[in-house]
Design an enzyme around this catalytic site. Structure first.
Site, short mmCIF file in Angstrom:
data_model
loop_
_atom_site.label_atom_id
_atom_site.label_comp_id
_atom_site.label_asym_id
_atom_site.label_seq_id
_atom_site.Cartn_x
_atom_site.Cartn_y
_atom_site.Cartn_z
N ASP A 13 0.82 -1.24 0.04
CA ASP A 13 -0.08 -0.02 -0.11
C ASP A 13 0.78 1.30 -0.18
OD1 ASP A 13 -1.79 -1.76 0.16
OD2 ASP A 13 -3.11 -0.79 1.87
N CYS B 287 5.19 -1.01 7.98
CA CYS B 287 4.94 0.43 8.78
C CYS B 287 4.91 0.01 10.17
CB CYS B 287 3.76 1.14 7.94
SG CYS B 287 3.78 1.39 6.30
N SER C 151 -6.42 4.46 5.18
CA SER C 151 -5.17 3.59 5.88
C SER C 151 -5.02 3.57 7.09
CB SER C 151 -3.92 4.43 5.23
OG SER C 151 -2.75 4.08 6.03
#
Length: 577
Positions: free
Chosen positions: A88, A201, A479
């Site tokens: 992503d 992340c 997100s």
């Protein structure tokens, strides 16, 4: 080394290794260097989402080798294969994001096809980025073979001016740059230091949220999701996971023995108490679907409503995954949930022991800094809230972690955009006003197609200092790094004629996360009149190929945006072929 004997007479791999008629098949295995003993052992698929697309996936190949060593040491024959990943962070903010959610189905499908095609008996699956985690776990549940999941690990935080920074800071810095508050030189420095290692992340975005889910639902070994990707100590969890899957195979403990309604509730609890990604409201129903369990967005949100939020992680809080790991990780969080009577302890886990037995082994307690005591939470309800109303009859979801109660109610006139690009252009040009509700439609699973995330738009709003001065609703997704009052998963989606398709500029929209309401100040007659005059779904450029196929098959968001009938329609289970 003492070899464990396994009876292959009921295992899938008997179809490719046993009897004179399988001599041609065995010849292929001899061609790859396998011994007769190895051919006679159970075959374990070791599936990874390794690729060079992004740091989340780059360490998976090394970890797979460790898992294979664990399988071998426990009398199994590992067979490594890879599947796709759409990452992503790279796909964000452009047409590539349409591929993201569809990749979850492709991952599950390709793992299924590989396992079926080669008759593997068990599965160790490694994944690193957002959709690859649920995709891999969906395959495990669909196949219902003994399975162990391994997360590739999170990225280390970057450091700038004495503070930890993540990719979220870079997205928000783009907004500040557009607002003239951040120079080219500052941006160049930040982008070089924000992501200093392999790994997904670092905040409690979708990858780390689903990594926590993997432990809480029982498909991953305790502690295995915590260590950052660069730590070579992760190899120990790889080896242990390879050994664990052989133990599950010996005991015939399968994925659906582990994934039950109770374990799904445990998983939803971990999302709520960590302020996890709203995408869990999409992925948990999809995983449940593979087991034939009706567990929809509303069920997830009910659990969020009565679960305290007590783990202080970005984006709503201060800390990153490495900090959670150093504070004891997911097991300590679950131990706190158990202290409040919020864990189902009888659920089976990948270790072969129950959740309660595993939690009995945890000696550490909440540190009061990253993990608050459950009886002294940050807020009394979960960091994610479900919404319903005449604008979302099938539901919607909003992340409120880090928001005060006063910030959880918003009412204002709609400013309608037909896609994300329109909205982003307007935000960049500041063609919106404080107090408005920005509406981005035609971004649902079918209508997008692909249900894109809106991080670029929300990060730009935050960077302009407007994140708390406007609200945003969409039939697309956000997100896990999104901040601000942003409502996603609005259903029915625009392409299916949901109320969001009927909105006009100026309609007054109310979002009340305390009451769980998402409504527009229109009567039923007014909505019916608009529906009668609705022109129908907007055409897209995706009239063929994978995204067309996805748009034709994908179901409603509240059921997980799945593309096949699921376990309820099964006439056989792969593991029993």
């Amino acid at each position: 080394m003492l070899k464990r004997p396994f009876d292959k007479s009921t295992l899938p791999s008997r179809h490719v290794t046993e009897g004179p008629q399988r001599a041609p098949h065995r010849s292929y295995y001899y061609a790859m260097g396998l011994s007769e003993d190895e051919i006679n052992q159970p075959f374990v698929g070791v599936a990874t989402c390794w690729n060079e697309a992004a740091p989340c996936n780059i360490a998976l190949s090394r970890q797979a080798q460790a898992a294979k060593m664990g399988v071998k040491a426990a009398s199994g024959t590992p067979r490594e294969f890879t599947t796709i990943t759409v990452t992503d962070g790279i796909a964000m903010g452009h047409e590539g994001m349409r591929s993201s959610l569809a990749s979850r189905e492709a991952i599950a499908d390709t793992v299924e096809l590989t396992m079926r095609g080669h008759s593997y008996d068990a599965l160790v699956g490694l994944a690193g980025c957002d959709k690859s985690l649920p995709g891999m776990m969906m395959a495990m549940i669909r196949l219902n073979v003994p399975s162990v999941f391994i997360y590739g690990g999170s990225i280390l935080p970057g450091r700038l001016d004495g503070k930890d920074v993540t990719v979220q800071d870079v997205f928000e810095a783009v907004g500040q740059h557009q607002a003239g508050n951040y120079s080219d030189e500052q941006l160049a420095v930040l982008e070089r230091v924000a992501c200093p290692s392999a790994g997904a992340c670092g905040g409690q975005f979708t990858a780390n949220t689903m990594a926590c889910v993997s432990e809480a639902i029982g498909l991953a070994l305790m502690h295995s999701s915590g260590a950052p990707a660069p730590y070579e100590s992760r190899d120990q969890y790889g080896e242990a996971s390879g050994a664990a899957v052989m133990n599950l195979l010996e005991k015939n403990i399968r994925a659906r023995d582990i994934v039950t309604r109770e374990s799904l509730i445990n998983a939803a609890r971990i999302v709520a108490c960590t302020g996890g990604s709203t995408n869990a409201g999409l992925h948990l129903p999809a995983m449940a679907h593979e087991a034939g369990i009706d567990f929809f967005l509303e069920d997830v949100c009910e659990i969020f409503r009565d679960t305290p939020y007590f783990v202080d992680l970005k984006p709503g809080g201060q800390y990153v995954a490495k900090d959670l790991y150093e504070a004891g990780g997911v097991p300590v969080v679950m131990k706190e949930l158990r202290r409040a009577g919020l864990m189902h302890e009888d659920c089976m886990t990948a270790s072969g022991y129950s959740m309660g037995e595993e939690l009995d082994k945890i000696s550490r307690d909440a540190d009061g800094r990253v993990i608050y005591p459950v009886d002294k939470p940050i807020t009394k309800t979960g960091g994610v809230v479900g919404l319903k109303g005449n604008l979302a009859t099938e539901g919607a979801i909003v992340k409120v972690a880090g928001m005060s109660e006063a910030e959880q109610v918003f009412s204002g006139p709609a400013r309608v955009f037909e896609n994300e690009e329109e909205a982003f252009a307007a935000v960049r040009a500041r063609e919106y006003a404080e107090g408005e509700v920005l509406v981005i439609r035609n971004e649902g699973p079918a209508g997008g197609p692909g249900m894109r995330e809106m991080l670029a738009t929300t990060a730009a709003l935050s960077g302009q200092g407007m994140g708390k001065k406007v609200a945003l609703i969409t039939d697309g997704r956000f997100s896990g790094a999104t901040r601000g009052f942003c409502v996603g998963h609005v259903g029915p989606e625009s392409a299916h004629g949901g109320p969001i398709a009927l909105l006009r500029n100026g309609d007054v929209i109310t979002i009340d996360a305390i009451k769980g309401e998402l409504s527009v100040a229109l009567t039923e007659d007014e909505l019916a009149d608009r529906r009668a005059n609705w022109a129908g779904p907007r055409p897209t450029n995706y009239a063929s190929g994978a995204l067309w196929k996805y748009s034709q098959l994908v179901g409603p968001t509240y059921k997980g945006a799945v593309t096949h009938p699921g376990a309820e329609a099964e006439t056989h289970v792969y593991a029993d072929i």
